[in-house]
Scaffold this motif. Structure first.
Motif, PDB file in Angstrom:
ATOM      1  N   SER A  38      -4.792   5.420 -12.370  1.00 32.04           N
ATOM      2  CA  SER A  38      -3.389   5.400 -12.902  1.00 32.04           C
ATOM      3  C   SER A  38      -2.719   3.909 -12.610  1.00 32.04           C
ATOM      4  CB  SER A  38      -2.504   6.103 -11.681  1.00 32.04           C
ATOM      5  OG  SER A  38      -2.982   7.517 -12.027  1.00 32.04           O
ATOM      6  N   ALA A  39      -3.357   3.070 -12.120  1.00 30.30           N
ATOM      7  CA  ALA A  39      -2.820   1.683 -12.021  1.00 30.30           C
ATOM      8  C   ALA A  39      -2.944   0.947 -13.540  1.00 30.30           C
ATOM      9  CB  ALA A  39      -3.573   0.859 -10.903  1.00 30.30           C
ATOM     10  N   THR A  44       4.293   2.253 -12.214  1.00 27.56           N
ATOM     11  CA  THR A  44       4.258   1.223 -11.176  1.00 27.56           C
ATOM     12  C   THR A  44       4.013   1.832 -10.079  1.00 27.56           C
ATOM     13  OG1 THR A  44       6.523   1.365 -10.586  1.00 27.56           O
ATOM     14  CG2 THR A  44       6.335   0.053 -12.402  1.00 27.56           C
ATOM     15  N   PRO A  45       3.588   1.169  -9.134  1.00 24.41           N
ATOM     16  CA  PRO A  45       3.202   2.032  -7.618  1.00 24.41           C
ATOM     17  C   PRO A  45       4.423   2.550  -7.176  1.00 24.41           C
ATOM     18  CG  PRO A  45       3.185  -0.618  -7.512  1.00 24.41           C
ATOM     19  CD  PRO A  45       3.302  -0.265  -8.984  1.00 24.41           C
ATOM     20  N   PHE A  46       5.617   1.910  -7.171  1.00 20.15           N
ATOM     21  CA  PHE A  46       6.913   2.675  -6.822  1.00 20.15           C
ATOM     22  C   PHE A  46       7.346   3.919  -7.796  1.00 20.15           C
ATOM     23  CE2 PHE A  46       7.074  -1.654  -5.688  1.00 20.15           C
ATOM     24  CZ  PHE A  46       7.239  -1.736  -4.390  1.00 20.15           C
ATOM     25  N   ASP A  47       6.864   3.831  -9.219  1.00 17.32           N
ATOM     26  CA  ASP A  47       6.959   5.072  -9.921  1.00 17.32           C
ATOM     27  C   ASP A  47       6.065   6.184  -9.257  1.00 17.32           C
ATOM     28  OD1 ASP A  47       8.855   3.869 -11.391  1.00 17.32           O
ATOM     29  OD2 ASP A  47       7.451   3.125 -12.950  1.00 17.32           O
ATOM     30  N   LEU A  48       4.811   5.978  -9.058  1.00 15.97           N
ATOM     31  CA  LEU A  48       3.882   6.707  -8.488  1.00 15.97           C
ATOM     32  C   LEU A  48       4.281   7.413  -7.036  1.00 15.97           C
ATOM     33  CD1 LEU A  48       0.393   4.935  -9.315  1.00 15.97           C
ATOM     34  CD2 LEU A  48       1.509   6.865 -10.338  1.00 15.97           C
ATOM     35  N   ALA A  49       4.870   6.645  -6.685  1.00 16.23           N
ATOM     36  CA  ALA A  49       5.498   7.216  -4.971  1.00 16.23           C
ATOM     37  C   ALA A  49       6.661   8.132  -5.368  1.00 16.23           C
ATOM     38  CB  ALA A  49       5.797   6.185  -4.157  1.00 16.23           C
ATOM     39  N   PHE A  50       7.409   7.737  -6.508  1.00 16.38           N
ATOM     40  CA  PHE A  50       8.556   8.511  -6.755  1.00 16.38           C
ATOM     41  C   PHE A  50       8.099   9.907  -7.388  1.00 16.38           C
ATOM     42  CE2 PHE A  50      11.831  10.151  -9.933  1.00 16.38           C
ATOM     43  CZ  PHE A  50      12.775   9.993  -8.858  1.00 16.38           C
ATOM     44  N   ALA A  51       7.122   9.988  -8.195  1.00 15.48           N
ATOM     45  CA  ALA A  51       6.491  11.176  -8.602  1.00 15.48           C
ATOM     46  C   ALA A  51       5.887  12.016  -7.487  1.00 15.48           C
ATOM     47  CB  ALA A  51       5.420  10.615  -9.810  1.00 15.48           C
ATOM     48  N   ARG A  52       5.444  11.242  -6.638  1.00  9.13           N
ATOM     49  CA  ARG A  52       4.526  12.193  -5.883  1.00  9.13           C
ATOM     50  C   ARG A  52       5.598  12.843  -4.909  1.00  9.13           C
ATOM     51  NH1 ARG A  52      -0.147  10.968  -2.087  1.00  9.13           N
ATOM     52  NH2 ARG A  52       0.683  11.572   0.232  1.00  9.13           N
ATOM     53  N   ILE A  53       6.690  12.160  -4.524  1.00 12.07           N
ATOM     54  CA  ILE A  53       7.656  12.803  -3.621  1.00 12.07           C
ATOM     55  C   ILE A  53       8.477  13.749  -4.218  1.00 12.07           C
ATOM     56  CG2 ILE A  53       9.763  12.146  -2.376  1.00 12.07           C
ATOM     57  CD1 ILE A  53       8.584   9.393  -1.551  1.00 12.07           C
ATOM     58  N   LEU A 108       2.071   1.918   0.649  1.00 11.76           N
ATOM     59  CA  LEU A 108       1.348   0.914   0.882  1.00 11.76           C
ATOM     60  C   LEU A 108      -0.123   1.341   0.006  1.00 11.76           C
ATOM     61  CD1 LEU A 108       1.797   0.667   4.625  1.00 11.76           C
ATOM     62  CD2 LEU A 108       2.165  -1.107   2.761  1.00 11.76           C
ATOM     63  N   ALA A 109      -0.367   2.561  -0.037  1.00  8.35           N
ATOM     64  CA  ALA A 109      -1.845   2.840  -0.937  1.00  8.35           C
ATOM     65  C   ALA A 109      -1.779   2.561  -2.230  1.00  8.35           C
ATOM     66  CB  ALA A 109      -2.045   4.339  -0.251  1.00  8.35           C
ATOM     67  N   TYR A 110      -0.404   3.015  -2.734  1.00  8.29           N
ATOM     68  CA  TYR A 110      -0.252   3.064  -4.121  1.00  8.29           C
ATOM     69  C   TYR A 110      -0.295   1.358  -4.641  1.00  8.29           C
ATOM     70  CZ  TYR A 110       0.516   7.955  -4.743  1.00  8.29           C
ATOM     71  OH  TYR A 110       0.151   9.310  -5.061  1.00  8.29           O
ATOM     72  N   CYS A 111       0.309   0.670  -3.758  1.00 12.23           N
ATOM     73  CA  CYS A 111       0.427  -0.866  -4.041  1.00 12.23           C
ATOM     74  C   CYS A 111      -0.881  -1.251  -3.970  1.00 12.23           C
ATOM     75  CB  CYS A 111       1.590  -1.474  -3.208  1.00 12.23           C
ATOM     76  SG  CYS A 111       3.180  -1.132  -3.348  1.00 12.23           S
ATOM     77  N   GLY A 112      -1.715  -1.042  -2.997  1.00 11.82           N
ATOM     78  CA  GLY A 112      -3.192  -1.513  -2.765  1.00 11.82           C
ATOM     79  C   GLY A 112      -4.093  -1.186  -4.004  1.00 11.82           C
ATOM     80  N   ILE A 245       3.529  11.592 -16.281  1.00 10.05           N
ATOM     81  CA  ILE A 245       4.584  12.051 -15.153  1.00 10.05           C
ATOM     82  C   ILE A 245       4.528  13.166 -14.632  1.00 10.05           C
ATOM     83  CG2 ILE A 245       7.178  12.127 -14.709  1.00 10.05           C
ATOM     84  CD1 ILE A 245       7.479   9.987 -16.778  1.00 10.05           C
ATOM     85  N   VAL A 246       4.284  14.271 -15.737  1.00 10.33           N
ATOM     86  CA  VAL A 246       4.235  15.507 -15.126  1.00 10.33           C
ATOM     87  C   VAL A 246       2.660  15.984 -14.503  1.00 10.33           C
ATOM     88  CG1 VAL A 246       3.706  18.034 -16.001  1.00 10.33           C
ATOM     89  CG2 VAL A 246       5.520  16.612 -16.711  1.00 10.33           C
ATOM     90  N   PHE A 247       1.859  15.017 -14.793  1.00 11.20           N
ATOM     91  CA  PHE A 247       0.434  15.059 -14.061  1.00 11.20           C
ATOM     92  C   PHE A 247       0.514  14.344 -12.778  1.00 11.20           C
ATOM     93  CE2 PHE A 247      -3.472  12.983 -13.021  1.00 11.20           C
ATOM     94  CZ  PHE A 247      -4.352  14.213 -12.901  1.00 11.20           C
ATOM     95  N   GLN A 248       1.202  13.241 -12.839  1.00 14.86           N
ATOM     96  CA  GLN A 248       1.383  12.772 -11.447  1.00 14.86           C
ATOM     97  C   GLN A 248       1.990  13.360 -10.531  1.00 14.86           C
ATOM     98  OE1 GLN A 248      -0.312  10.303 -10.779  1.00 14.86           O
ATOM     99  NE2 GLN A 248      -0.915   9.100 -12.669  1.00 14.86           N
TER     100      GLN A 248
END
Length: 336
Positions: A38-39, A44-53, A108-112, A245-248
């Motif tokens: 996904s990277a 972005t990593p913050f978008d991924l965190a947003f989609a996760r939450i 932290l993980a997504y940024c990594g 976005i839906v997949f994430q």
């Protein structure tokens, strides 16, 4: 006895613990591969965190509200839940578990993954976890570090140095991989903190997962939305394909949070925090192999050596843990 009961027998605590361990290993392996892939895409990593939450909250926020409402009906007048009646746990425990397990770990993980390859995450995320968990459990839970376990942890530390040390040596040459390695180890530390909190308070698997998701939802989602709307943080959610976005939201949220969050906590309740993290010995090998085969990542000799040492250290800990006393029974309510 009804036929349905005979056909679907009640699972024992051991069967639930083993099943939870298997599911956790599979989801964690997929998490490493998908997060790294996904990277290279839109978010972005913050978008991924947003989609996760947000994805996890679609399931867990209503679930939490229902749990709190049910508890209040059963015990009128008794305080129940927190955070606007969405978290089934007390505010203090919700905040402690939510900061480490619901928020910091994901960020932290997504940024990594935007700095280091999946093969590094394969070793450093699950590899650092037994080290941090053992140290925290010794300090907080007063668990004893046996000589055998110390040897296993020593192998893990040397293996982590083989993987992360190579990137640190190239840091002065302008490389960024070492940043990802440090982020992975920091994420593992946060998850170890969550696992010890869950063990110390005997948290129910469902309620703990709901609580950390509710905490992330009421803190991260509004703050991130305001920052993006104000132009202080760049986001690609508006331009990314809807399917991505839906997949994430589905995998990172429902899969990685709802499914693996519950199974990991269930595994902690049966095996304990240290033995649970030791059981994830298959994750480094499976995800590193997947990174080579699916993501075309190279397999350097230092990475291979680190993988062997980390996996060996985890397996050594598992073998020694078999002779440990039987685990304590699940906390009341965990079979619900």
């Amino acid at each position: 006895m009804p036929a349905a009961v005979r056909f679907f027998p009640r699972l024992s605590a051991r069967q639930l613990g083993i099943g939870a361990a298997v599911v956790t290993v599979l989801v964690w392996t997929a998490f490493i591969l998908i997060a790294r892939a996904s990277a290279a895409r839109s978010l972005t990593p913050f978008d991924l965190a947003f989609a996760r939450i947000v994805g996890a909250s679609v399931v867990l926020v209503p679930w939490g509200a229902w749990l709190v409402a049910r508890e209040r009906l059963r015990h009128p007048g008794r305080p129940a839940g927190s955070l606007l009646g969405l978290s089934p746990l007390a505010l203090r425990i919700t905040v402690r578990a939510g900061i480490f397990g619901g928020l910091l770990y994901a960020l932290l993980a997504y940024c990594g993954f935007f700095f280091a390859p999946a093969s590094h995450a394969s070793v450093l995320l699950p590899g650092s976890l037994p080290l941090w968990t053992t140290l925290l459990a010794a300090v907080v839970l007063h668990d004893r570090i046996t000589p055998a376990r110390a040897v296993g942890l020593g192998l893990i530390v040397v293996g982590d140095l083989f993987v992360g040390g190579r990137s640190l040596l190239h840091a002065f040459e302008g490389g960024d991989v070492w940043k990802g390695d440090l982020l992975f180890m920091s994420a593992a530390f946060c998850w170890a903190c969550y696992s010890v909190v869950a063990r110390r308070h005997g948290l129910d698997a469902v309620r703990a997962t709901v609580a950390i998701t509710v905490f992330a939802f009421v803190t991260y989602v509004p703050v991130y939305t305001l920052l993006v709307a104000g132009g202080w943080v760049a986001s690609r959610l508006g331009s990314a394909p809807a399917g991505e976005i839906v997949f994430q939201m589905a995998f990172q949220g429902i899969g990685s949070v709802v499914v693996s969050g519950i199974t990991f906590t269930r595994m902690i309740q049966y095996f304990g925090p240290v033995r649970s993290t030791m059981i994830t010995a298959l994750v480094p090998s499976l995800s590193a192999l997947g990174a080579v085969l699916l993501l075309d990542e190279p397999m350097h000799w230092t990475l291979l050596a680190g993988l062997v040492l980390v996996t060996g250290g985890i397996l050594f800990g598992v073998r020694r843990a078999v002779v440990a006393p039987a685990p304590t029974p699940l906390p009341r309510g965990c079979d619900a």
